[in-house]
Scaffold this motif. Structure first.
Motif, PDB file in Angstrom:
ATOM      1  N   ILE A  12      41.494  32.543  41.868  1.00  0.00           N
ATOM      2  CA  ILE A  12      42.490  33.363  42.571  1.00  0.00           C
ATOM      3  C   ILE A  12      42.410  34.766  41.972  1.00  0.00           C
ATOM      4  N   VAL A  13      42.349  35.774  42.833  1.00  0.00           N
ATOM      5  CA  VAL A  13      42.352  37.157  42.346  1.00  0.00           C
ATOM      6  C   VAL A  13      43.758  37.719  42.581  1.00  0.00           C
ATOM      7  N   GLY A  14      44.493  38.001  41.499  1.00  0.00           N
ATOM      8  CA  GLY A  14      45.838  38.556  41.622  1.00  0.00           C
ATOM      9  C   GLY A  14      46.905  37.532  41.288  1.00  0.00           C
ATOM     10  N   ALA A  15      47.615  37.760  40.160  1.00  0.00           N
ATOM     11  CA  ALA A  15      48.695  36.851  39.752  1.00  0.00           C
ATOM     12  C   ALA A  15      50.050  37.451  40.102  1.00  0.00           C
ATOM     13  N   GLY A  16      50.158  38.009  41.302  1.00  0.00           N
ATOM     14  CA  GLY A  16      51.460  38.484  41.777  1.00  0.00           C
ATOM     15  C   GLY A  16      52.254  37.281  42.256  1.00  0.00           C
ATOM     16  N   LEU A  17      53.198  37.523  43.146  1.00  0.00           N
ATOM     17  CA  LEU A  17      54.082  36.449  43.599  1.00  0.00           C
ATOM     18  C   LEU A  17      53.312  35.399  44.383  1.00  0.00           C
ATOM     19  N   VAL A  18      52.485  35.832  45.317  1.00  0.00           N
ATOM     20  CA  VAL A  18      51.796  34.872  46.187  1.00  0.00           C
ATOM     21  C   VAL A  18      50.694  34.144  45.421  1.00  0.00           C
ATOM     22  N   GLY A  19      49.913  34.882  44.618  1.00  0.00           N
ATOM     23  CA  GLY A  19      48.833  34.257  43.856  1.00  0.00           C
ATOM     24  C   GLY A  19      49.364  33.208  42.886  1.00  0.00           C
ATOM     25  N   SER A  20      50.509  33.511  42.248  1.00  0.00           N
ATOM     26  CA  SER A  20      51.058  32.563  41.269  1.00  0.00           C
ATOM     27  C   SER A  20      51.576  31.314  41.970  1.00  0.00           C
ATOM     28  N   LEU A  36      42.483  35.623  37.981  1.00  0.00           N
ATOM     29  CA  LEU A  36      42.101  36.903  37.378  1.00  0.00           C
ATOM     30  C   LEU A  36      43.139  37.952  37.762  1.00  0.00           C
ATOM     31  N   GLU A  37      43.770  38.555  36.776  1.00  0.00           N
ATOM     32  CA  GLU A  37      44.841  39.527  37.040  1.00  0.00           C
ATOM     33  C   GLU A  37      44.531  40.810  36.283  1.00  0.00           C
ATOM     34  N   ARG A  38      44.652  41.929  36.963  1.00  0.00           N
ATOM     35  CA  ARG A  38      44.253  43.187  36.303  1.00  0.00           C
ATOM     36  C   ARG A  38      45.293  43.684  35.294  1.00  0.00           C
ATOM     37  N   GLY A 166      41.914  35.690  47.671  1.00  0.00           N
ATOM     38  CA  GLY A 166      42.327  37.065  47.386  1.00  0.00           C
ATOM     39  C   GLY A 166      43.818  37.232  47.625  1.00  0.00           C
ATOM     40  N   THR A 167      44.583  37.267  46.522  1.00  0.00           N
ATOM     41  CA  THR A 167      46.022  37.545  46.637  1.00  0.00           C
ATOM     42  C   THR A 167      46.279  38.797  45.802  1.00  0.00           C
ATOM     43  N   ASP A 168      45.432  39.796  46.016  1.00  0.00           N
ATOM     44  CA  ASP A 168      45.482  40.987  45.179  1.00  0.00           C
ATOM     45  C   ASP A 168      46.181  42.158  45.859  1.00  0.00           C
ATOM     46  N   GLY A 169      47.139  41.843  46.725  1.00  0.00           N
ATOM     47  CA  GLY A 169      48.055  42.864  47.208  1.00  0.00           C
ATOM     48  C   GLY A 169      47.484  43.810  48.257  1.00  0.00           C
ATOM     49  N   SER A 170      48.309  44.826  48.592  1.00  0.00           N
ATOM     50  CA  SER A 170      47.982  45.665  49.756  1.00  0.00           C
ATOM     51  C   SER A 170      46.678  46.451  49.599  1.00  0.00           C
ATOM     52  N   SER A 172      43.947  45.351  48.307  1.00  0.00           N
ATOM     53  CA  SER A 172      43.036  44.266  47.945  1.00  0.00           C
ATOM     54  C   SER A 172      41.539  44.601  47.878  1.00  0.00           C
ATOM     55  N   ALA A 173      40.951  44.293  46.724  1.00  0.00           N
ATOM     56  CA  ALA A 173      39.488  44.446  46.584  1.00  0.00           C
ATOM     57  C   ALA A 173      38.782  43.337  47.367  1.00  0.00           C
ATOM     58  N   VAL A 174      39.413  42.166  47.440  1.00  0.00           N
ATOM     59  CA  VAL A 174      38.786  41.049  48.172  1.00  0.00           C
ATOM     60  C   VAL A 174      38.740  41.390  49.670  1.00  0.00           C
ATOM     61  N   LEU A 305      45.254  36.162  51.407  1.00  0.00           N
ATOM     62  CA  LEU A 305      46.612  35.714  51.753  1.00  0.00           C
ATOM     63  C   LEU A 305      47.614  36.739  51.208  1.00  0.00           C
ATOM     64  N   GLY A 306      48.867  36.640  51.675  1.00  0.00           N
ATOM     65  CA  GLY A 306      49.902  37.554  51.187  1.00  0.00           C
ATOM     66  C   GLY A 306      49.600  38.981  51.628  1.00  0.00           C
ATOM     67  N   ASP A 307      50.071  39.944  50.803  1.00  0.00           N
ATOM     68  CA  ASP A 307      49.893  41.354  51.176  1.00  0.00           C
ATOM     69  C   ASP A 307      48.427  41.733  51.355  1.00  0.00           C
ATOM     70  N   GLY A 317      62.855  42.743  54.618  1.00  0.00           N
ATOM     71  CA  GLY A 317      62.902  41.908  53.416  1.00  0.00           C
ATOM     72  C   GLY A 317      62.052  40.655  53.587  1.00  0.00           C
ATOM     73  N   GLN A 318      60.866  40.789  54.182  1.00  0.00           N
ATOM     74  CA  GLN A 318      60.086  39.602  54.526  1.00  0.00           C
ATOM     75  C   GLN A 318      58.666  39.577  53.956  1.00  0.00           C
ATOM     76  N   GLY A 319      58.226  40.638  53.271  1.00  0.00           N
ATOM     77  CA  GLY A 319      56.824  40.662  52.812  1.00  0.00           C
ATOM     78  C   GLY A 319      56.471  39.451  51.967  1.00  0.00           C
TER      79      GLY A 319
HETATM   80  P1  FAD Z   1      51.483  41.741  45.001  1.00  0.00           P
HETATM   81  O1  FAD Z   1      52.886  41.424  44.647  1.00  0.00           O
HETATM   82  O2  FAD Z   1      51.144  43.168  45.262  1.00  0.00           O
HETATM   83  O3  FAD Z   1      50.562  41.178  43.830  1.00  0.00           O
HETATM   84  C1  FAD Z   1      49.195  41.477  43.758  1.00  0.00           C
HETATM   85  C2  FAD Z   1      48.695  41.189  42.345  1.00  0.00           C
HETATM   86  O4  FAD Z   1      47.292  41.392  42.316  1.00  0.00           O
HETATM   87  C3  FAD Z   1      49.296  42.116  41.307  1.00  0.00           C
HETATM   88  O5  FAD Z   1      49.691  41.367  40.194  1.00  0.00           O
HETATM   89  C4  FAD Z   1      48.154  43.075  40.972  1.00  0.00           C
HETATM   90  O6  FAD Z   1      48.209  43.572  39.650  1.00  0.00           O
HETATM   91  C5  FAD Z   1      46.939  42.178  41.187  1.00  0.00           C
HETATM   92  N1  FAD Z   1      45.710  42.900  41.537  1.00  0.00           N
HETATM   93  C6  FAD Z   1      45.589  43.905  42.437  1.00  0.00           C
HETATM   94  N2  FAD Z   1      44.302  44.295  42.540  1.00  0.00           N
HETATM   95  C7  FAD Z   1      43.600  43.516  41.669  1.00  0.00           C
HETATM   96  C8  FAD Z   1      42.221  43.455  41.325  1.00  0.00           C
HETATM   97  N3  FAD Z   1      41.323  44.259  41.897  1.00  0.00           N
HETATM   98  N4  FAD Z   1      41.834  42.547  40.392  1.00  0.00           N
HETATM   99  C9  FAD Z   1      42.747  41.705  39.814  1.00  0.00           C
HETATM  100  N5  FAD Z   1      44.067  41.731  40.111  1.00  0.00           N
HETATM  101  C10 FAD Z   1      44.491  42.624  41.030  1.00  0.00           C
HETATM  102  N6  FAD Z   1      59.451  41.253  50.253  1.00  0.00           N
HETATM  103  C11 FAD Z   1      60.436  40.356  50.497  1.00  0.00           C
HETATM  104  O7  FAD Z   1      60.172  39.222  50.918  1.00  0.00           O
HETATM  105  N7  FAD Z   1      61.746  40.692  50.294  1.00  0.00           N
HETATM  106  C12 FAD Z   1      62.119  41.931  49.861  1.00  0.00           C
HETATM  107  O8  FAD Z   1      63.304  42.218  49.708  1.00  0.00           O
HETATM  108  C13 FAD Z   1      61.092  42.893  49.592  1.00  0.00           C
HETATM  109  N8  FAD Z   1      61.416  44.134  49.141  1.00  0.00           N
HETATM  110  C14 FAD Z   1      60.432  45.043  48.916  1.00  0.00           C
HETATM  111  C15 FAD Z   1      60.781  46.336  48.494  1.00  0.00           C
HETATM  112  C16 FAD Z   1      59.799  47.291  48.297  1.00  0.00           C
HETATM  113  C17 FAD Z   1      60.216  48.669  47.877  1.00  0.00           C
HETATM  114  C18 FAD Z   1      58.443  46.961  48.518  1.00  0.00           C
HETATM  115  C19 FAD Z   1      57.372  47.991  48.336  1.00  0.00           C
HETATM  116  C20 FAD Z   1      58.080  45.683  48.925  1.00  0.00           C
HETATM  117  C21 FAD Z   1      59.069  44.710  49.128  1.00  0.00           C
HETATM  118  N9  FAD Z   1      58.755  43.412  49.552  1.00  0.00           N
HETATM  119  C22 FAD Z   1      59.737  42.498  49.802  1.00  0.00           C
HETATM  120  C23 FAD Z   1      57.349  43.015  49.797  1.00  0.00           C
HETATM  121  C24 FAD Z   1      56.796  42.268  48.597  1.00  0.00           C
HETATM  122  O9  FAD Z   1      56.880  43.082  47.474  1.00  0.00           O
HETATM  123  C25 FAD Z   1      55.344  41.884  48.842  1.00  0.00           C
HETATM  124  O10 FAD Z   1      55.180  41.318  50.110  1.00  0.00           O
HETATM  125  C26 FAD Z   1      54.877  40.898  47.768  1.00  0.00           C
HETATM  126  O11 FAD Z   1      54.914  41.501  46.516  1.00  0.00           O
HETATM  127  C27 FAD Z   1      53.467  40.418  48.093  1.00  0.00           C
HETATM  128  O12 FAD Z   1      53.011  39.597  47.071  1.00  0.00           O
HETATM  129  P2  FAD Z   1      51.464  39.480  46.765  1.00  0.00           P
HETATM  130  O13 FAD Z   1      51.361  38.518  45.663  1.00  0.00           O
HETATM  131  O14 FAD Z   1      50.733  39.254  48.036  1.00  0.00           O
HETATM  132  O15 FAD Z   1      51.031  40.946  46.299  1.00  0.00           O
END
Ligand code: FAD
Length: 457
Positions: A12-20, A36-38, A166-170, A172-174, A305-307, A317-319
């Motif tokens: 899994i790439v990214g230990a954010g909310l979705v990756g974890s 793998l988390e940066r 790839g759960t590495d957020g908006s 995303s490198a993946v 998956l995820g962002d 409030g749905q991301g």
């Molecule tokens: P992220 O949380 O972005 O996690 C990605 C992880 O990947 C991070 O830990 C990052 O460090 C890691 N990463 C990134 N690139 C790499 C790389 N190249 N190599 C290794 N690791 C990497 N959603 C709701 O449901 N309710 C809310 O109230 C809400 N409020 C929000 C308010 C704001 C201001 C914002 C901006 C967003 C809000 N969201 C909300 C949306 C929510 O934050 C996201 O949808 C959620 O964080 C997505 O989780 P994720 O794990 O996909 O991505």
């Protein structure tokens, strides 16, 4: 698919909310998982947890946690928000309940707490290994080979070709690597607004200085301030402002201008933010983006998956809720599919139309929150909606209630919500009080328009 049959390790790439959360599920299914988390481990080092201090979790997100036995503990740390508290520029506060009664509420939760909680839950399985300060810079979509930079040493290495999630957020490198897949398309739309977080501290003895069980909104047309409660009695405020223009992050460039602006627009909040100027100029300004892409996967080698697959603006409030729902659907498909490729294809098919729908609803909700929540006609329609929700339980549904308090697919919520909104609008015509709504006519309109549509779907 049965992990025991494959004895497989996945990455899994990214230990954010979705990756974890995904790590918890894959481990439960018997896979060995390397994450793998940066960033550094936020349980050991104090780091900024990322995109907002707290967030709202509702039915979809809670359901995903329940599947892993994690909901109860999460709710112990959450603060129910039962409605919106509107702060007009002048005059008294207006309270609008979110649902038909207090049982329908959303919950404010600390992002950092939730992320740490999920990482610990994944580790407790004994099958998940988190590797921090590991930044993925490239993925070969054909072989699954990853290029990873160790942020501590600066060393670059290649990791063998496992299946990659790839759960590495908006940013995303993946997802970027999926450009190697024929026909891949992606769009990224930056919102013309940025955001800044500010804090209303707890009062004496940890007291909440505003109504605790509400999401506070100061709607002001092209911009707005919101505030969500935290467990320690404080509130995290988020100011959403255009980047440029007469009232914007660009124009608020001196302490005097900032103070005058807050005094005029958000006087009650200003009185509760002692370090307004210092915090405003010290804290970063965040940007918001809508990302849509397809396909979400490279054969059976990698999937997003995820962002990483569908970043949306935060106004519904749905991301995270949507990302957690990806995991719920993934869990179900895991039992039904014999190969990663067919599973990833099915996941995209089920989820993309829904994540596109919530992305569009989130942009529409921005306009509603900043503009219409202060408008008397909007308040009347919300009150009429509440009367109908109570008078026709199970038959009349609103967009907000379907998105926040049900697991009805977002696409359906979008379509049904449009019909329901039209009915409310028609019934509100010429009314001054919601109690006077013509329930007989309401029943007829619901039977004619809403019921046939719901039956069809
Ligand atoms: P992220 O949380 O972005 O996690 C990605 C992880 O990947 C991070 O830990 C990052 O460090 C890691 N990463 C990134 N690139 C790499 C790389 N190249 N190599 C290794 N690791 C990497 N959603 C709701 O449901 N309710 C809310 O109230 C809400 N409020 C929000 C308010 C704001 C201001 C914002 C901006 C967003 C809000 N969201 C909300 C949306 C929510 O934050 C996201 O949808 C959620 O964080 C997505 O989780 P994720 O794990 O996909 O991505």
């Amino acid at each position: 698919m049965r992990a025991t049959e494959h004895n497989e390790t996945v990455t899994i790439v990214g230990a954010g909310l979705v990756g974890s959360l995904l790590a918890v599920e894959l481990a439960r299914q018997g896979y060995s998982v390397e994450v793998l988390e940066r960033r550094p481990d936020m349980r050991r080092e104090v780091i900024d947890a990322g995109r907002s201090i707290n967030l709202a979790i509702s039915t979809r997100g809670l359901y995903a946690l329940r599947q892993q036995g994690l909901e109860e503990e999460a709710l112990r740390h959450a603060i129910p928000m039962r409605g919106r508290m509107i702060h007009p520029p002048k005059g008294s506060l207006v309270y609008q309940p979110y649902g038909k009664d207090d049982s329908q509420h959303i919950n404010s939760l600390s992002r950092a707490w939730l992320n740490k909680f999920l990482m610990s839950a994944a580790e407790e399985s004994g099958r998940v290994r988190f590797r921090y300060r590991q930044r993925v810079t490239h993925l070969d979509a054909k072989t699954g080979v990853l290029t990873v930079v160790d942020e501590a040493t600066g060393e670059e290495r290649r990791e063998e070709g496992r299946v990659v999630f790839g759960t590495d957020g908006s940013g995303s490198a993946v997802r970027q690597a999926l450009e190697q897949v024929q026909g891949f398309e992606s769009t990224q739309e930056q919102l013309g607004h940025g955001y800044k977080e500010l804090t209303i501290p707890a009062g004496p003895g940890g007291a909440f200085q505003m109504e605790k069980h509400a999401l506070h909104i100061w709607p002001r047309g092209t911009y707005m301030l919101i505030a969500l409660p935290n467990e320690d009695g404080s509130f995290t405020c988020t100011l959403f402002l255009p980047w440029k223009g007469p009232v914007s992050f660009e124009s608020l460039d001196t302490p005097a201008r900032l103070e005058a602006f807050f005094e005029e627009q958000f006087a009650d909040a200003k009185a509760l933010i002692p370090d307004l100027t210092e915090a405003f100029f010290a804290r970063p300004t965040g940007s918001m983006v809508t990302v849509k892409c397809a396909p979400w996967h490279a054969g059976g080698k990698a999937v997003v998956l995820g962002d990483a697959a569908h970043a949306i603006v935060p106004f519904f409030g749905q991301g995270m809720n949507c990302g957690f729902e990806d995991v719920t659907v993934f869990n179900r498909l895991l039992a039904e599919h014999g190969s990663w490729e067919s599973l990833f294809g099915a996941l995209e098919k089920l989820r993309k139309t829904n994540s596109d729908a919530i992305a569009d609803m989130a942009v529409e909700n921005f306009i509603e929150m900043r503009d219409s929540t202060g408008n008397p006609r909007f308040l009347l329609e919300k009150a009429v909606e509440k009367v109908l929700l109570n008078a026709f339980p199970g038959t009349f549904v609103s967009r907000y209630s379907m998105v926040s308090f049900s697991r009805v697919p977002y696409r359906l919520a979008y379509e049904v919500g449009a019909i329901a909104g039209g009915i409310v609008s028609e019934l509100s015509e010429g009314l001054t009080r919601a109690e006077d709504v013509d329930l007989e006519r309401a029943g007829r309109l619901i039977q004619e328009r809403l019921v046939p549509f719901m039956k069809e779907h």
